[in-house]
Write an enzyme that holds these catalytic residues in place. Structure first.
Site, short mmCIF file in Angstrom:
data_model
loop_
_atom_site.label_atom_id
_atom_site.label_comp_id
_atom_site.label_asym_id
_atom_site.label_seq_id
_atom_site.Cartn_x
_atom_site.Cartn_y
_atom_site.Cartn_z
N ASN A 87 -4.67 -13.24 -3.51
CA ASN A 87 -5.45 -12.40 -2.99
C ASN A 87 -6.70 -13.11 -2.28
O ASN A 87 -7.48 -13.78 -3.03
CB ASN A 87 -6.16 -11.26 -3.87
CG ASN A 87 -7.13 -10.48 -3.21
OD1 ASN A 87 -7.46 -10.49 -2.08
ND2 ASN A 87 -7.64 -9.52 -4.17
N ASP A 113 -3.34 -4.87 6.14
CA ASP A 113 -2.78 -3.56 5.53
C ASP A 113 -3.78 -2.30 5.64
O ASP A 113 -4.85 -2.66 5.34
CB ASP A 113 -2.25 -3.73 4.41
CG ASP A 113 -1.25 -4.65 4.06
OD1 ASP A 113 -0.38 -4.93 4.88
OD2 ASP A 113 -0.75 -5.23 3.07
#
Ligand SMILES: C[S@@+](CC[C@H](N)C(=O)[O-])C[C@H]1O[C@@H](n2cnc3c(N)ncnc32)[C@H](O)[C@@H]1O
Length: 209
Positions: A87, A113
């Site tokens: 991440n 996203d």
């Protein structure tokens, strides 16, 4: 349709060892560009081959894609491209990655996203704390590029970045791409799809002041 990975999952709390720039690149002093959410990295492979005087790091949360991309870098003996799995928020917040910012000239968020449901907005990669980190770590004159085909996501990202007084919008028409990380305006995979399908693209460039 691929299943999106939840970046807030505890699976991503542990961060891989990030080597020194001198271990990552042939010439560690070159300008450095970070691409956040680089997927399989095709965009970065294209860029790294054309612009050998820039270094590129791609950060991607899907481990399989990163493993394959790292293998390709090794097989092709590319000296100006490196991939990190995880991440991006956790990686760049981690103290062991602080040194990366020394050479960073620009960061791109290409078609992140969207996480359409309101309760999932916190999974979006651009968050106020992330912007604070960039604002405290990037050098003056560094650039942030955002691009998406989702208007709501664009507004969300633009609002977060614009609320940070250390970043100023740049008019794309006044921007000299020839000196940027992407002088020939190479397109990402998602961008090619969006163009073929004649969808809108919302994009903006910001400079750290
Ligand atoms: C819609 S794809 C876009 C891929 C590519 N940038 C493009 O334009 O074709 C978004 C990518 O971001 C990755 N991603 C999402 N959240 C992330 C995060 N927090 N850190 C790193 N990568 C992330 C996803 O796994 C996915 O590969």
């Amino acid at each position: 349709m691929r299943q999106h990975v939840n970046p807030l999952s505890r699976n991503f709390n542990e961060i891989e060892r990030i080597p020194a720039l001198i271990e990552m690149f042939g010439d560690s002093k070159s300008n450095l560009h970070l691409d956040i959410g680089c997927a399989a990295g095709e965009f970065l492979f294209d860029l790294a081959l054309i612009n050998t005087n820039w270094n590129y790091i791609g950060i991607e949360i899907r481990e399989r894609l990163v493993k394959t991309a790292k293998l390709k870098v090794r097989e092709r003996d590319i000296k100006n491209l490196y991939f990190i799995f995880g991440n991006a928020n956790n990686i760049l917040h981690d103290v062991q990655s602080k040194f990366i910012f020394k050479n960073v000239k620009s960061i791109s968020f290409n078609f992140p996203d969207p996480w359409f449901k309101k309760r999932h907005y916190k999974r979006r990669v651009i968050q106020p704390e992330f912007l604070n980190l960039l604002s405290n770590s990037l050098q003056k004159g560094s650039l942030i590029f955002i691009k998406t085909d989702v208007k709501d996501l664009f507004d969300y990202m633009d609002c977060i970045i614009s609320n940070n007084f250390n970043f100023k919008k740049i008019d794309k028409n006044d921007f000299n791409f020839s000196e940027s990380f992407n002088p020939s305006q190479v397109k990402t995979n998602r961008e090619k799809y969006v163009i073929v399908n004649q969808l809108d693209i919302f994009e903006r460039i910001y400079i750290k002041i």
